[in-house]
Scaffold this active site. Structure first.
Site, PDB file in Angstrom:
ATOM      1  N   CYS A   1      35.244  33.202  29.733  1.00  0.00           N
ATOM      2  CA  CYS A   1      35.724  32.592  30.983  1.00  0.00           C
ATOM      3  C   CYS A   1      35.234  31.138  31.079  1.00  0.00           C
ATOM      4  O   CYS A   1      34.032  30.869  31.005  1.00  0.00           O
ATOM      5  CB  CYS A   1      35.218  33.401  32.172  1.00  0.00           C
TER       6      CYS A   1
ATOM      7  N   HIS B   1      36.499  38.270  32.558  1.00  0.00           N
ATOM      8  CA  HIS B   1      36.949  38.257  31.163  1.00  0.00           C
ATOM      9  C   HIS B   1      35.975  37.463  30.318  1.00  0.00           C
ATOM     10  O   HIS B   1      35.373  36.500  30.780  1.00  0.00           O
ATOM     11  CB  HIS B   1      38.377  37.705  31.046  1.00  0.00           C
TER      12      HIS B   1
ATOM     13  N   ASP C   1      42.623  32.591  35.438  1.00  0.00           N
ATOM     14  CA  ASP C   1      43.030  32.310  34.057  1.00  0.00           C
ATOM     15  C   ASP C   1      44.423  32.897  33.767  1.00  0.00           C
ATOM     16  O   ASP C   1      44.661  34.083  34.013  1.00  0.00           O
ATOM     17  CB  ASP C   1      41.986  32.920  33.108  1.00  0.00           C
TER      18      ASP C   1
ATOM     19  N   ARG D   1      45.793  33.879  31.276  1.00  0.00           N
ATOM     20  CA  ARG D   1      45.894  34.941  30.267  1.00  0.00           C
ATOM     21  C   ARG D   1      45.485  36.309  30.806  1.00  0.00           C
ATOM     22  O   ARG D   1      45.557  37.297  30.084  1.00  0.00           O
ATOM     23  CB  ARG D   1      44.999  34.580  29.059  1.00  0.00           C
TER      24      ARG D   1
ATOM     25  N   CYS E   1      40.121  36.697  37.610  1.00  0.00           N
ATOM     26  CA  CYS E   1      40.068  35.250  37.374  1.00  0.00           C
ATOM     27  C   CYS E   1      41.490  34.673  37.406  1.00  0.00           C
ATOM     28  O   CYS E   1      42.456  35.338  37.047  1.00  0.00           O
ATOM     29  CB  CYS E   1      39.422  34.968  36.021  1.00  0.00           C
TER      30      CYS E   1
HETATM   31 CO    CO Z   1      38.074  32.890  33.747  1.00  0.00          CO
END
Ligand code: CO
Length: 220
Positions: free
Chosen positions: A101, A98, A44, A46, A42
């Site tokens: 999400c 994750h 993302d 993090r 992803c």
């Molecule tokens: Co995500």
């Protein structure tokens, strides 16, 4: 949040630290990359592949998009997979989702967000296929987290359904596709216990053979 000046300073410090311990590190990498892993994760901020895996530059080839999707009309993702498999000859493809999400959470809802609705529609397909199981989970966060797992499993299948991966298997290449999920709250990866390493593990309808068109007369 560091401004750009701090980023450059971070970069100079990082480069110096590495050159102090391994003076030829960057020259060696500049000449060749030979990662064993392709990571599809992803976007993302993090969920940074190299840091999570403890791998140095050069050790993992990375593709990231919202909610780690592998869509068969996405030239970007397919090109990455093709390059990783055929040129870099990676041995493992890791699809990593994750928990928590935002893309998966949005796919569970009904509000229009814009262009991304078309992208997230693919996750709604997975939701629909597992609706009974998902709606037996009472809390919304638990339901989203289960859909995060199911989405990874669907994308593992999607990777395996590409002719790129299947052609690699046909030629006897060692190539395994794995499904992992990352927990933001403790920084740990969990194996979803799926490992596909041959076309025989796929549903028959998705197996694709390459026909050598020069081998005989065409009857059609
Ligand atoms: Co995500």
């Amino acid at each position: 949040m560091p401004d750009l000046e701090e980023l450059f300073e971070n970069n100079r410090n990082w480069s110096r630290r590495i050159r102090e311990t391994a003076p030829d590190f960057f020259n060696r990498l500049a000449a060749l990359q030979s990662p064993k892993f392709l990571w599809i994760g992803c976007s993302d901020s993090r969920v940074s592949a190299n840091e999570i895996l403890g791998l140095a530059p050069g050790e993992v080839f990375v593709h990231r998009n919202v909610a780690n999707l592998v869509i068969h009309t996405d030239l970007n993702c397919l090109s990455v997979i093709e390059y990783a498999v055929e040129v870099l000859r990676v041995e493992h493809i890791i699809v990593c989702g994750h928990y928590g999400c935002g893309g998966v959470r949005a796919a569970c809802e009904h509000t229009q967000l814009g262009l991304i609705d078309n992208w997230l529609r693919n996750i709604k397909d997975t939701y629909a296929r597992h609706q009974r199981e998902l709606e037996s989970i009472d809390d919304a966060a638990g339901r989203t987290d289960r859909l995060c797992e199911l989405n990874v499993l669907a994308q593992v299948q999607s990777v395996c359904h590409t002719t790129i991966v299947q052609n690699a298997w046909t030629t006897g290449r060692q190539l395994a596709v794995h499904g992992l999920i990352y927990r933001l709250t403790d920084g740990l990866l969990h194996d979803l216990a799926v490992r596909i390493a041959s076309a025989g593990q796929l549903e028959a309808i998705f197996r694709m053979e390459k026909i050598d068109r020069n081998s005989g007369p065409c009857e059609n």
